[in-house]
Design an enzyme around this catalytic site. Structure first.
Site, PDB file in Angstrom:
ATOM      1  CE  LYS A 110      -4.308  -1.976   1.338  1.00 25.64           C
ATOM      2  NZ  LYS A 110      -5.619  -1.871   1.893  1.00 25.64           N
ATOM      3  CE  LYS A 191      -6.275  -8.800  -0.876  1.00 28.32           C
ATOM      4  NZ  LYS A 191      -7.194  -8.586   0.180  1.00 28.32           N
ATOM      5  CE  LYS A 194     -13.558  -3.919   1.465  1.00 25.68           C
ATOM      6  NZ  LYS A 194     -12.422  -3.694   2.391  1.00 25.68           N
TER       7      LYS A 194
END
Ligand code: ATP
Ligand code: LTN
Length: 327
Positions: A110, A191, A194
């Site tokens: 991130k 994966k 969101k």
């Protein structure tokens, strides 16, 4: 009775991976000792628009109730309503090492390539440890991307206990047999997430039946036409895993039924199964969101109960650290 805690961030709308790896499983065997939380304090580790955050928090809570989680069985609540999370989070941040946090893959993913990375993103795992340890949780049902955070939670708890005395239960991650890691339908190396860049690879719970069907039919497979798992079969394996998680049937069973029928038939069966599987929750979600005042009232009731359960552990942690009691 096993004490369980798990949480989900109110960032974006949830997808089928969240549903399979987390939400639907939480609902499947809910017990009074289980707590489930919409972790809004974690969401602000990356910038959030306030109005969007407010809306997404209620939206996520509605999905938890739509999955069948019941406020009268055990607490379902919003993290920022229970201040003990932030308080224990700070205490545990001070028992976490800089090097440990720097090794977390979620942090690395991130923060990669970002010019301004907030300190909250770095200490995120200490707050997650607080969520879990506050309730002496023994088990934490999550998808496999959270296993590293659970290992760190165990290390933090063990270090705290050996330094200050037995305060925390050492928790463990519990992964589902099927659906622990649903992959992006377009990019099977990643994966389903969101924060995925490709909308086509993610089935949002809020997608219409038509869109759901279209995305499944366009899912990336391969050219050999065989419905089986194995090397080079990542796309088909992901669809089998998804189908298995939804139907409760084993992958072997699905392979013996569908192999030889071609990808078209296989994908149609999955699309139908997905829409049938999600229909009741989609309907219930819309009903819940139609009455936001009632939804908020349910969450406040959950927070009051969670607060009551959190208080003894927070008090004990403060005491052993040497803080003066207020009397
Ligand atoms: P983000 O992209 O914002 O990090 P996310 O999609 O990873 O979001 P989280 O809120 O971090 O979602 O995860 C909520 C729960 O869903 C966690 O228990 C996580 O392990 C699980 N989960 C997330 N993605 C998947 C997936 N693709 N397959 C199975 N479980 C998943
Ligand atoms: N980090 C988790 C969300 C989360 C969580 C928790 C999960 C925050 N606190 C406590 C389990 C237990 C995520 O990104 N999925």
């Amino acid at each position: 009775m096993t004490r369980v805690f798990s949480g989900i961030q109110p960032t974006g709308t949830p997808h089928l991976g969240n549903w399979m790896g987390a939400i639907s499983r939480w609902a499947a065997d809910q017990q009074p000792e289980h707590l489930f939380c919409v972790v809004d304090l974690h969401a602000i580790t990356v910038p959030q628009d306030p109005a969007t955050l407010r809306e997404q928090t209620l939206n996520m809570a509605a999905w938890l109730f739509a999955a069948g989680l019941d406020q009268t069985v055990g607490p379902i609540y919003v993290q920022s309503h229970v201040t003990a999370h932030a308080e224990l989070g700070w205490l545990l941040t001070c028992s976490t090492q800089y090097g440990e946090l720097g090794r977390m893959t979620q942090f690395k993913d991130k923060s990669a390539g970002k010019a301004n990375v907030g300190a909250g993103l770095f200490v995120y795992p200490s707050l997650m440890a607080a969520d879990i340890l506050l309730y002496q949780a023994e088990e934490v049902p999550v998808g496999d991307d959270q296993v590293q955070h659970l290992e760190l939670t165990r290390d933090i708890a063990q270090r705290f206990n050996s330094r200050y005395g037995e305060v925390f239960t050492i928790p463990k991650a519990v992964l589902p047999k099927a659906g622990a890691r649903i992959m992006d339908l377009q990019n099977v190396g990643k994966k389903m997430s969101k924060s995925s860049e490709t909308d086509a690879g993610v089935i949002w719970l809020s997608d219409t039946e038509k869109v759901t069907e279209k995305k499944i039919k366009r899912a990336v497979t391969d050219s050999d036409g065989e419905i089986r798992t194995g090397e080079g079969k990542e796309g088909v394996t992901n669809l089998l895993d998804l189908f298995s998680a939804m139907s409760g049937r084993s992958v072997d069973d699905l392979v013996s039924e569908y192999n030889g029928q071609g990808y078209g038939t296989f994908k149609t069966a999955i699309a139908e199964a997905t829409n049938a599987y999600l229909a009741p929750a989609r309907q219930r979600h819309a009903e819940l969101l139609a009455d936001k005042a009632e939804l908020t009232r349910m969450l406040v009731a959950g927070a009051e109960e969670a607060e009551r359960r959190a208080a003894p552990t927070l008090a004990k942690a403060k005491d052993v650290l040497g803080f003066i009691a207020r009397g």
